[in-house]
Design a protein around this motif. Structure first.
Motif, PDB file in Angstrom:
ATOM      1  N   HIS A   9       1.763  -2.504   5.633  1.00 55.49           N
ATOM      2  CA  HIS A   9       0.691  -3.425   5.270  1.00 55.49           C
ATOM      3  C   HIS A   9      -0.165  -2.862   4.133  1.00 55.49           C
ATOM      4  N   PHE A  10      -0.506  -1.578   4.238  1.00 55.20           N
ATOM      5  CA  PHE A  10      -1.388  -1.009   3.223  1.00 55.20           C
ATOM      6  C   PHE A  10      -0.660  -0.682   1.924  1.00 55.20           C
ATOM      7  N   GLN A  11       0.633  -0.450   2.015  1.00 53.03           N
ATOM      8  CA  GLN A  11       1.415  -0.324   0.779  1.00 53.03           C
ATOM      9  C   GLN A  11       1.337  -1.630   0.010  1.00 53.03           C
ATOM     10  N   VAL A  12       1.524  -2.723   0.762  1.00 55.75           N
ATOM     11  CA  VAL A  12       1.489  -4.042   0.147  1.00 55.75           C
ATOM     12  C   VAL A  12       0.097  -4.333  -0.406  1.00 55.75           C
ATOM     13  N   LEU A  13      -0.925  -4.055   0.386  1.00 52.36           N
ATOM     14  CA  LEU A  13      -2.300  -4.336  -0.043  1.00 52.36           C
ATOM     15  C   LEU A  13      -2.621  -3.587  -1.337  1.00 52.36           C
ATOM     16  N   SER A  14      -2.208  -2.339  -1.385  1.00 48.91           N
ATOM     17  CA  SER A  14      -2.457  -1.538  -2.572  1.00 48.91           C
ATOM     18  C   SER A  14      -1.830  -2.181  -3.813  1.00 48.91           C
ATOM     19  N   LEU A  15      -0.583  -2.630  -3.680  1.00 47.13           N
ATOM     20  CA  LEU A  15       0.113  -3.262  -4.802  1.00 47.13           C
ATOM     21  C   LEU A  15      -0.544  -4.585  -5.199  1.00 47.13           C
ATOM     22  N   LEU A  16      -0.935  -5.354  -4.192  1.00 49.61           N
ATOM     23  CA  LEU A  16      -1.533  -6.659  -4.485  1.00 49.61           C
ATOM     24  C   LEU A  16      -2.856  -6.498  -5.223  1.00 49.61           C
ATOM     25  N   LEU A  17      -3.685  -5.574  -4.755  1.00 50.59           N
ATOM     26  CA  LEU A  17      -4.973  -5.355  -5.410  1.00 50.59           C
ATOM     27  C   LEU A  17      -4.755  -4.875  -6.840  1.00 50.59           C
ATOM     28  N   ASP A  18      -3.743  -4.052  -6.998  1.00 52.36           N
ATOM     29  CA  ASP A  18      -3.425  -3.553  -8.330  1.00 52.36           C
ATOM     30  C   ASP A  18      -3.010  -4.708  -9.247  1.00 52.36           C
ATOM     31  N   LYS A  19      -2.164  -5.579  -8.714  1.00 59.03           N
ATOM     32  CA  LYS A  19      -1.699  -6.723  -9.504  1.00 59.03           C
ATOM     33  C   LYS A  19      -2.858  -7.650  -9.867  1.00 59.03           C
ATOM     34  N   LEU A  20      -3.822  -7.749  -8.963  1.00 61.21           N
ATOM     35  CA  LEU A  20      -4.968  -8.618  -9.222  1.00 61.21           C
ATOM     36  C   LEU A  20      -5.933  -7.988 -10.219  1.00 61.21           C
ATOM     37  N   GLY A  21      -5.624  -6.774 -10.643  1.00 63.67           N
ATOM     38  CA  GLY A  21      -6.399  -6.173 -11.714  1.00 63.67           C
ATOM     39  C   GLY A  21      -7.498  -5.238 -11.271  1.00 63.67           C
ATOM     40  N   TYR A  22      -7.492  -4.850  -9.980  1.00 63.91           N
ATOM     41  CA  TYR A  22      -8.525  -3.924  -9.531  1.00 63.91           C
ATOM     42  C   TYR A  22      -8.047  -2.495  -9.715  1.00 63.91           C
ATOM     43  N   LYS A  23      -8.837  -1.717 -10.444  1.00 61.78           N
ATOM     44  CA  LYS A  23      -8.382  -0.364 -10.746  1.00 61.78           C
ATOM     45  C   LYS A  23      -8.291   0.487  -9.496  1.00 61.78           C
ATOM     46  N   TRP A  24      -9.027   0.127  -8.464  1.00 59.89           N
ATOM     47  CA  TRP A  24      -9.040   0.930  -7.251  1.00 59.89           C
ATOM     48  C   TRP A  24      -7.893   0.594  -6.308  1.00 59.89           C
ATOM     49  N   GLY A  25      -7.132  -0.441  -6.639  1.00 59.86           N
ATOM     50  CA  GLY A  25      -6.053  -0.853  -5.750  1.00 59.86           C
ATOM     51  C   GLY A  25      -5.071   0.271  -5.473  1.00 59.86           C
ATOM     52  N   LYS A  26      -4.632   0.909  -6.554  1.00 61.12           N
ATOM     53  CA  LYS A  26      -3.625   1.961  -6.421  1.00 61.12           C
ATOM     54  C   LYS A  26      -4.130   3.141  -5.608  1.00 61.12           C
ATOM     55  N   ASP A  27      -5.435   3.375  -5.667  1.00 61.59           N
ATOM     56  CA  ASP A  27      -5.974   4.610  -5.095  1.00 61.59           C
ATOM     57  C   ASP A  27      -6.461   4.485  -3.661  1.00 61.59           C
ATOM     58  N   LEU A  28      -6.366   3.289  -3.081  1.00 66.58           N
ATOM     59  CA  LEU A  28      -6.865   3.189  -1.712  1.00 66.58           C
ATOM     60  C   LEU A  28      -6.068   4.137  -0.827  1.00 66.58           C
ATOM     61  N   TYR A  29      -6.748   4.711   0.124  1.00 60.39           N
ATOM     62  CA  TYR A  29      -6.094   5.704   0.969  1.00 60.39           C
ATOM     63  C   TYR A  29      -6.019   5.202   2.397  1.00 60.39           C
ATOM     64  N   HIS A  30      -4.822   5.087   2.872  1.00 65.00           N
ATOM     65  CA  HIS A  30      -4.641   4.672   4.267  1.00 65.00           C
ATOM     66  C   HIS A  30      -4.568   5.926   5.137  1.00 65.00           C
ATOM     67  N   PHE A  31      -5.649   6.211   5.826  1.00 63.62           N
ATOM     68  CA  PHE A  31      -5.660   7.332   6.771  1.00 63.62           C
ATOM     69  C   PHE A  31      -4.989   6.817   8.039  1.00 63.62           C
ATOM     70  N   SER A  32      -3.695   7.075   8.146  1.00 65.87           N
ATOM     71  CA  SER A  32      -2.961   6.515   9.281  1.00 65.87           C
ATOM     72  C   SER A  32      -2.812   7.558  10.363  1.00 65.87           C
ATOM     73  N   TYR A  33      -2.941   7.117  11.569  1.00 58.84           N
ATOM     74  CA  TYR A  33      -2.855   8.044  12.688  1.00 58.84           C
ATOM     75  C   TYR A  33      -1.852   7.498  13.700  1.00 58.84           C
ATOM     76  N   GLY A  34      -1.352   8.385  14.534  1.00 57.22           N
ATOM     77  CA  GLY A  34      -0.339   8.000  15.513  1.00 57.22           C
ATOM     78  C   GLY A  34      -0.947   7.343  16.732  1.00 57.22           C
TER      79      GLY A  34
END
Length: 596
Positions: free
Chosen positions: A362-387
């Motif tokens: 989900h967050f891989q997709v979100l990162s790409l979508l935000l990037d495509k929409l032109g937000y510079k921070w899209g690529k850099d969002l960090y998903h702190f994922s835990y088990g």
RNA sequence: GGCCCGGUAGCUCAAUGGAUAGAGCAACAGCCUUCUAAGCUGUAGGUUCUUGGUUCGAUCCCAAGCCGGGUCACCA
């Protein structure tokens, strides 16, 4: 403060001088000497054997001699196989201690005007059921991560996105309308989130029985699931909600307010909080607008049934739906809206999402979508994922009733803490209020430490049968050590011995040296926890420190030490250990008791 | 099936590419007239899933496989 860079430089210089070979300081490997060997820092000489063309022992000796001659802080060295152990002068460790003594915020970096702002999203509950064990891991990690980032000099905004709209809450609403008889948290004294959760369960039971009935009447399973009266009513309610129907909206507001009151109580008990709360009911329309903008700009595609898709095949992913054919938002659309709103509200430099690892995609997709929409921070969002947190026989399953409720768990821990304390007679003579306070501190210390000491990315097991231990590598053990040190300091004070400002001692015994070394490591540990994004780093360090202190405490008396200079020195060391426990635990969101 | 993540003592977990892989729990043996025994000191417990590779050196890096989990919805 850290000697490693200086040692590396000098070793590089030694290689140049001895063997006329250029070595980058970063190539030199230095680590702390293992406790079973004599020394403080160890230089690996293996990589230099090709340059020296001599045996490891001889090479190590030559480098050792050079370092002795050129570095005042090194008092001696020894070579074991290819390991060059350097003994650092006592004065160095005393200096480190003296730096720690006056600084209450020892190990922490204060933020400045130039500090970057990091927003941390965590918790993010649904409003149809109470919080459970999985949420606890999320909340504790999120809060702790925020504290760790603050300690590293970041400005931190803790945020919570509440999933307050959609089918799930409508289900609870439908069931309440039908079976509730006007029952509220006020009329029956139940906690609001639990009450709403009960209706969510009731809905599911009713829905299932309706499906069974329809199946008997000869409907297919698919038909039955579509036609059951409950689900039909739910869909109608969702449509009315979207259309701003006043009656539905009021019911929705009322039931959500019950849930929020319940959540607030749980958050308060857990000791977590937020600087800013967002609600998906406020952000989902923004997401829709953003997606439609994307369509206009040719970033996304609209199909003939008017559903909107993003094609991420070029990025190695699939096609992803962004708006349903009826124009309503899906999960990820809401996240786009929320992100947009947040960046409008705050000058965010880093965005961290504390969300379970089942949502990595989900967050891989979100990162790409935000990037495509032109937000510079899209690529850099960090998903702190835990088990996940699993039970001994696997995942928690709500259908099987194996979900461990957050409130029940905490209440159970408090009961155990109370029982253990009474059995040990630890708190005899204190007021009820004081006792209750300590039970609470200990119970939450046990729970929090149990969860935070585990590497976040790993699936972890929790056994509710055995509950959480209070002995060994546990929060209460560390809290206990803190309480004991506080007791020593009180007694010193009572006998007129004040803890001196600065530590002075002639010689250091082995245990004192070890303790001072560990004490001086704390700032590095805080830094490492910040870069590794792992509270577990702090937890494991504090445990090591406490083990070392207890071992020392066993071997050496403090108050009964006849030599006043040594006694004072040990008091200072004990006080500093207490301070680090306190500071370290505050990074984990764990409180420490003055006595227990 | 594609992608992602795990696999370390009976159990729960540690271990920036380094030396003899460590703790706690459980088991066993000791230590309360001393600054708090929620503690301390010992004993026992290991083919770090397997097989290769890189390296002076691999639990850690690479490759393949085995086992377990997650994920690939007009659910959230």
């Amino acid at each position: 403060m850290n000697l490693e860079p200086i040692i590396k430089e000098n070793v590089a210089a030694a290689i140049k001088s001895l063997y006329d070979q250029a070595v980058e300081p970063s190539q030199v490997q230095v680590q702390l000497t293992r406790s079973e060997f004599t020394g403080d820092h160890t230089v690996m000489v293996f990589p230099f054997l090709k340059m020296s063309k001599k045996s490891p022992e001889v090479t190590g000796g030559e480098i050792g001699e050079y370092l002795i001659a050129n570095m005042k802080v090194i008092s001696s060295y020894n070579v074991v196989k290819g390991f060059l152990n350097l003994v650092i002068d006592n004065g160095y460790w005393i200096d480190r201690l003296n730096e720690a003594i006056p600084n209450e915020q020892y190990g922490f970096v204060a933020p400045t005007d130039q500090s970057e702002l990091v927003m941390i999203e965590y918790s993010s509950p649904n409003t149809n059921k109470p919080l459970h064990l999985g949420h606890i891991r999320n909340n504790l990690l999120g809060f702790s991560l925020a504290e760790v980032m603050k300690a590293n000099g970041y400005k931190v905004v803790k945020t919570n996105i509440v999933n307050d709209r959609g089918v799930h809450i409508c289900k609870s609403m439908v069931a309440w309308q039908r079976f509730g008889n006007g029952e509220t948290p006020e009329t029956n004294g139940k906690k609001g989130d639990h009450l709403v959760g009960e209706y969510y369960v009731k809905f599911d039971q009713q829905y299932k029985s309706e499906i069974a009935e329809l199946l008997e009447k000869g409907r297919s399973e698919e038909q039955a699931k579509e036609e059951a009266p409950s689900i039909v009513a739910t869909r109608e309610m969702l449509l009315k909600w979207e259309a701003n129907d006043p009656e539905v909206r009021n019911l929705w507001k009322m039931m959500n307010s019950w849930v929020y009151a319940g959540f607030d109580e749980t958050y308060k008990t857990l000791g977590v909080d937020f600087d800013k709360i967002y609600y998906e009911s406020d952000t989902y329309t923004i997401g829709r607008d953003e997606v439609l903008r994307g369509v206009k700009e040719g970033i996304f595609q609209q199909e003939s049934d008017s559903s909107v898709w993003a094609n991420l095949e070029k990025e190695g992913l699939d096609k992803k739906i962004l708006l349903r054919s009826d124009g309503t938002s899906v999960y990820i659309t809401q996240d786009i809206g929320t992100a947009q709103l947040r960046y409008r509200d705050y000058p965010i430099d880093h965005m961290i999402y504390v969300v379970g690892n089942e949502q990595i995609y989900h967050f891989q997709v979100l990162s790409l979508l935000l990037d495509k929409l032109g937000y510079k921070w899209g690529k850099d969002l960090y998903h702190f994922s835990y088990g996940m947190v699993e039970l001994p026989n696997g995942r928690m399953k709500s259908r099987e009733g194996t979900v461990v409720d957050a409130d029940d768990l905490v209440a159970g821990m408090v009961d155990v803490a109370k029982a253990v304390s009474m059995e040990l007679g630890k708190l005899d003579g204190y007021s009820e209020a004081e006792k209750e306070n300590i039970y609470h501190i200990v119970a939450l210390g046990a729970l929090k430490y149990f969860i935070l000491k585990v590497d976040p990315k790993k699936t972890m097991t929790f056994n509710p049968e055995e509950s959480i231990d209070f002995n060994g590598n546990t929060g209460p053990f560390i809290q206990y050590t803190y309480a004991r040190i506080r007791s020593i300091l009180r007694k010193a004070d009572e006998t007129g011995v004040s803890v001196p400002q600065f530590a002075q001692v002639g010689t250091l015994n082995e245990k004192e040296r070890s303790l001072l070394k560990i004490i001086s490591l704390f700032p590095d540990v805080v830094k490492e926890a910040g870069t590794a994004h792992s509270p577990a780093v702090v937890a494991n360090y504090v445990y090591d420190l406490v083990k070392e202190f207890n071992s020392f405490y066993h071997d050496h008396s403090i108050l009964n030490e006849p030599d006043n200079a040594i006694r004072d020195f040990r008091l200072v060391v004990a006080q500093t250990v207490a301070k680090i426990i306190k500071n370290g635990f505050s990074l984990l969101g764990i409180r420490v008791p003055e006595r227990m």
